[in-house]
Design a protein around this motif. Sequence first.
Motif, mmCIF file in Angstrom:
data_model
loop_
_atom_site.group_PDB
_atom_site.id
_atom_site.type_symbol
_atom_site.label_atom_id
_atom_site.label_comp_id
_atom_site.label_asym_id
_atom_site.label_seq_id
_atom_site.Cartn_x
_atom_site.Cartn_y
_atom_site.Cartn_z
ATOM 1 N N SER A 35 2.936 -6.538 1.414
ATOM 2 C CA SER A 35 4.164 -7.264 1.706
ATOM 3 C C SER A 35 3.848 -8.216 2.855
ATOM 4 C CB SER A 35 5.295 -6.302 2.070
ATOM 5 O OG SER A 35 4.966 -5.589 3.232
ATOM 6 N N ARG A 36 4.483 -9.361 2.820
ATOM 7 C CA ARG A 36 4.195 -10.406 3.796
ATOM 8 C C ARG A 36 5.243 -10.375 4.900
ATOM 9 N NH1 ARG A 36 6.369 -15.355 3.703
ATOM 10 N NH2 ARG A 36 6.979 -15.181 1.542
ATOM 11 N N PRO A 37 4.810 -10.373 6.178
ATOM 12 C CA PRO A 37 5.766 -10.434 7.281
ATOM 13 C C PRO A 37 6.592 -11.719 7.218
ATOM 14 C CG PRO A 37 3.576 -9.878 8.086
ATOM 15 C CD PRO A 37 3.438 -10.262 6.635
ATOM 16 N N GLY A 38 7.769 -11.701 7.845
ATOM 17 C CA GLY A 38 8.690 -12.822 7.801
ATOM 18 C C GLY A 38 8.188 -14.110 8.418
ATOM 19 N N ASN A 39 7.215 -14.039 9.321
ATOM 20 C CA ASN A 39 6.718 -15.255 9.966
ATOM 21 C C ASN A 39 5.546 -15.887 9.207
ATOM 22 O OD1 ASN A 39 4.983 -13.137 10.660
ATOM 23 N ND2 ASN A 39 4.432 -14.057 12.617
ATOM 24 N N PHE A 40 5.392 -15.507 7.935
ATOM 25 C CA PHE A 40 4.328 -16.055 7.099
ATOM 26 C C PHE A 40 4.942 -16.879 5.971
ATOM 27 C CE2 PHE A 40 1.780 -13.128 9.306
ATOM 28 C CZ PHE A 40 0.455 -13.417 9.068
ATOM 29 N N SER A 41 4.246 -17.911 5.581
ATOM 30 C CA SER A 41 4.590 -18.685 4.392
ATOM 31 C C SER A 41 3.527 -18.409 3.343
ATOM 32 C CB SER A 41 4.616 -20.184 4.712
ATOM 33 O OG SER A 41 5.665 -20.475 5.591
ATOM 34 N N SER A 42 3.880 -18.653 2.091
ATOM 35 C CA SER A 42 2.903 -18.427 1.032
ATOM 36 C C SER A 42 3.020 -19.502 -0.032
ATOM 37 C CB SER A 42 3.084 -17.048 0.403
ATOM 38 O OG SER A 42 4.287 -16.987 -0.319
ATOM 39 N N LEU A 43 1.921 -19.704 -0.703
ATOM 40 C CA LEU A 43 1.837 -20.655 -1.799
ATOM 41 C C LEU A 43 1.136 -19.962 -2.960
ATOM 42 C CD1 LEU A 43 2.032 -23.593 -2.885
ATOM 43 C CD2 LEU A 43 -0.213 -23.983 -1.881
ATOM 44 N N MET A 148 -1.752 -10.099 -11.866
ATOM 45 C CA MET A 148 -1.838 -10.158 -10.409
ATOM 46 C C MET A 148 -1.834 -11.611 -9.986
ATOM 47 S SD MET A 148 -4.415 -7.075 -9.386
ATOM 48 C CE MET A 148 -4.080 -7.193 -7.650
ATOM 49 N N ASP A 149 -1.054 -11.878 -8.951
ATOM 50 C CA ASP A 149 -0.964 -13.223 -8.408
ATOM 51 C C ASP A 149 -1.919 -13.366 -7.240
ATOM 52 O OD1 ASP A 149 1.159 -13.661 -10.142
ATOM 53 O OD2 ASP A 149 2.658 -13.108 -8.653
ATOM 54 N N CYS A 150 -2.477 -14.539 -7.089
ATOM 55 C CA CYS A 150 -3.266 -14.879 -5.903
ATOM 56 C C CYS A 150 -2.490 -15.961 -5.169
ATOM 57 C CB CYS A 150 -4.647 -15.384 -6.303
ATOM 58 S SG CYS A 150 -5.678 -15.788 -4.875
ATOM 59 N N SER A 151 -2.270 -15.734 -3.889
ATOM 60 C CA SER A 151 -1.518 -16.685 -3.072
ATOM 61 C C SER A 151 -2.294 -17.038 -1.820
ATOM 62 C CB SER A 151 -0.169 -16.082 -2.647
ATOM 63 O OG SER A 151 0.641 -15.826 -3.756
ATOM 64 N N PHE A 152 -2.018 -18.218 -1.318
ATOM 65 C CA PHE A 152 -2.526 -18.653 -0.025
ATOM 66 C C PHE A 152 -1.420 -18.366 0.974
ATOM 67 C CE2 PHE A 152 -3.154 -22.115 3.140
ATOM 68 C CZ PHE A 152 -4.430 -21.785 3.539
ATOM 69 N N ILE A 153 -1.724 -17.630 2.060
ATOM 70 C CA ILE A 153 -0.715 -17.309 3.073
ATOM 71 C C ILE A 153 -1.153 -17.845 4.426
ATOM 72 C CG2 ILE A 153 0.103 -15.244 1.876
ATOM 73 C CD1 ILE A 153 -1.407 -13.644 4.133
ATOM 74 N N TRP A 154 -0.170 -18.125 5.285
ATOM 75 C CA TRP A 154 -0.456 -18.599 6.635
ATOM 76 C C TRP A 154 0.722 -18.294 7.538
ATOM 77 C CZ3 TRP A 154 1.045 -21.536 2.583
ATOM 78 C CH2 TRP A 154 2.135 -22.378 2.750
ATOM 79 N N ARG A 155 0.427 -18.180 8.833
ATOM 80 C CA ARG A 155 1.475 -18.037 9.838
ATOM 81 C C ARG A 155 2.222 -19.353 9.902
ATOM 82 N NH1 ARG A 155 -2.512 -16.598 12.965
ATOM 83 N NH2 ARG A 155 -2.234 -18.405 14.300
ATOM 84 N N SER A 156 3.509 -19.324 9.667
ATOM 85 C CA SER A 156 4.282 -20.569 9.621
ATOM 86 C C SER A 156 4.879 -20.929 10.969
ATOM 87 C CB SER A 156 5.384 -20.461 8.563
ATOM 88 O OG SER A 156 6.132 -19.284 8.741
ATOM 89 N N SER A 157 4.599 -20.155 11.993
ATOM 90 C CA SER A 157 5.248 -20.342 13.286
ATOM 91 C C SER A 157 4.531 -21.324 14.216
ATOM 92 C CB SER A 157 5.371 -18.983 13.980
ATOM 93 O OG SER A 157 4.086 -18.398 14.111
ATOM 94 N N GLU A 158 3.407 -21.883 13.803
ATOM 95 C CA GLU A 158 2.648 -22.750 14.705
ATOM 96 C C GLU A 158 2.192 -24.024 14.010
ATOM 97 O OE1 GLU A 158 -0.627 -20.443 16.113
ATOM 98 O OE2 GLU A 158 0.667 -18.811 16.741
#
Length: 188
Positions: A35-43, A148-158
């Motif tokens: 599960s992805r924390p709320g401060n992350f974005s994903s594509l 299964m999905d593959c996603s790119f994730i990143w911290r969206s807060s900076e």
Amino acid sequence: HEIGGAGPDCGPAGQVQASELRQIRAGFVTKLPVSRPGNFSSLPLQSGPLCAVLPAGHPLAARERIAVEDLRGEPFIVYAGNADDGTSLPRLILGERPVIAHATNNALMATALVGACQGVALLPSLFSFSCETTQTVFRPLEDSSLHMDCSFIWRSSEEEPLLDALLEVLPVSRAPAEDEAMASGSSR
């Protein structure tokens, strides 16, 4: 900017943790079981069916598709990370706890162990382009519709100029509302 590795656990949970600790800026993760924390974005980048990864000389390797029943009793190389001992996916597919030969947190290592005839593995088909070797084969499961999905994730807060440049060349841009749907756990 220097591009570095995620440390000892480069599986999905390890990448999220390393990004939270600012050891990496972003990562490529599969949907299960992170599960992805709320401060992350994903594509989301790609989705593919789950495959059995077999040694090229294995009796099942000659088949186009593999029945789940034929994998029961096989020794498994499992993909284990911080959040999972690696048995949840094979247990979901097989309906029972698998025989574990090895556990790894890296798809390339899982494929290498399969190629060395140490067992079989379950990996998304989208990994076949980078992981399949002359010693291994990827075969879809004939009686499973699991993708299964593959996603790119990143911290969206900076602000991250390098990351922004990468996002400009990735194939799809996502709206914040779509990110919220991803965060709430909706999937195919």
